[in-house]
Design a protein around this motif. Structure first.
Motif, PDB file in Angstrom:
ATOM      1  N   PRO A  72      -8.934  -0.886  -1.408  1.00 25.55           N
ATOM      2  CA  PRO A  72      -7.940  -0.236  -0.549  1.00 25.55           C
ATOM      3  C   PRO A  72      -6.631   0.074  -1.274  1.00 25.55           C
ATOM      4  O   PRO A  72      -5.961   1.054  -0.955  1.00 25.55           O
ATOM      5  CB  PRO A  72      -7.703  -1.246   0.578  1.00 25.55           C
ATOM      6  CG  PRO A  72      -8.915  -2.076   0.602  1.00 25.55           C
ATOM      7  CD  PRO A  72      -9.405  -2.137  -0.811  1.00 25.55           C
ATOM      8  N   GLU A  73      -6.279  -0.741  -2.254  1.00 27.49           N
ATOM      9  CA  GLU A  73      -5.069  -0.478  -3.009  1.00 27.49           C
ATOM     10  C   GLU A  73      -5.214   0.791  -3.848  1.00 27.49           C
ATOM     11  O   GLU A  73      -4.283   1.575  -3.965  1.00 27.49           O
ATOM     12  CB  GLU A  73      -4.729  -1.679  -3.888  1.00 27.49           C
ATOM     13  CG  GLU A  73      -4.355  -2.905  -3.085  1.00 27.49           C
ATOM     14  CD  GLU A  73      -4.119  -4.123  -3.941  1.00 27.49           C
ATOM     15  OE1 GLU A  73      -4.359  -4.054  -5.167  1.00 27.49           O
ATOM     16  OE2 GLU A  73      -3.704  -5.141  -3.386  1.00 27.49           O
TER      17      GLU A  73
ATOM     18  N   HIS B  12     -12.926  -5.999  -2.260  1.00 22.68           N
ATOM     19  CA  HIS B  12     -12.473  -5.613  -0.924  1.00 22.68           C
ATOM     20  C   HIS B  12     -10.952  -5.631  -0.807  1.00 22.68           C
ATOM     21  O   HIS B  12     -10.397  -5.073   0.137  1.00 22.68           O
ATOM     22  CB  HIS B  12     -13.118  -6.506   0.144  1.00 22.68           C
ATOM     23  CG  HIS B  12     -12.708  -7.936   0.057  1.00 22.68           C
ATOM     24  ND1 HIS B  12     -13.216  -8.789  -0.900  1.00 22.68           N
ATOM     25  CD2 HIS B  12     -11.827  -8.651   0.786  1.00 22.68           C
ATOM     26  CE1 HIS B  12     -12.666  -9.978  -0.747  1.00 22.68           C
ATOM     27  NE2 HIS B  12     -11.827  -9.925   0.269  1.00 22.68           N
TER      28      HIS B  12
ATOM     29  N   LEU C 210       0.827  -1.209   0.000  1.00 16.91           N
ATOM     30  CA  LEU C 210       0.000   0.000   0.000  1.00 16.91           C
ATOM     31  C   LEU C 210       0.862   1.260   0.000  1.00 16.91           C
ATOM     32  O   LEU C 210       0.543   2.236  -0.681  1.00 16.91           O
ATOM     33  CB  LEU C 210      -0.946  -0.007   1.197  1.00 16.91           C
ATOM     34  CG  LEU C 210      -2.014  -1.104   1.187  1.00 16.91           C
ATOM     35  CD1 LEU C 210      -2.806  -1.079   2.485  1.00 16.91           C
ATOM     36  CD2 LEU C 210      -2.923  -0.984  -0.013  1.00 16.91           C
TER      37      LEU C 210
END
Length: 124
Positions: free
Chosen positions: A88-89, A84, A38
């Motif tokens: 977030p990435e 999911h 991330l």
């Protein structure tokens, strides 16, 4: 493309290569690997935004990279994929892209323009 844009593109490519190496087992396992992934996506977003001056391009490239990685993991047994994991990435790249495409401050303030008198403005 901005000034020194080629250097920022090269930095983004090197960060993507580092991310590829990390994701193929070259780094730590578990949560630390995910955090590094991330962070690298945030740095890629920053460098691409610095190169192009556009946040959308940087986020789109990071979204493509993440989607390509998810597609790759679909064929690897034992890996979880899905929205999911992908979302977030992409969201990790947004702060880097936002900060990288900020307007560059002027080094010296512009001098005020003085008005020029026109002869027709004066009455006789």
């Amino acid at each position: 493309m901005r000034r020194n844009g080629g250097r920022w593109v090269l930095a983004a490519l090197l960060l993507l290569a580092l991310d590829w190496q990390l994701l193929h087992g070259g780094g730590a396992a578990g949560g630390a690997e995910r955090v590094m992934h991330l962070l690298l996506l945030g740095l890629v977003g920053f460098s691409l935004a610095c190169a192009t001056g556009r946040r959308g391009v940087a986020v789109a490239v990071c979204a493509w990279w993440s989607a390509a990685w998810q597609w790759h993991l679909a064929f690897v047994p034992g890996h979880e994929i899905g929205l999911h994991v992908w979302l977030p990435e992409v969201l990790a790249a947004v702060p880097g892209a936002w900060w990288g495409a900020r307007p560059v401050p002027l080094t010296t303030p512009a001098k005020p323009v003085s008005t020029v008198a026109v002869l027709s403005d004066f009455s006789r």
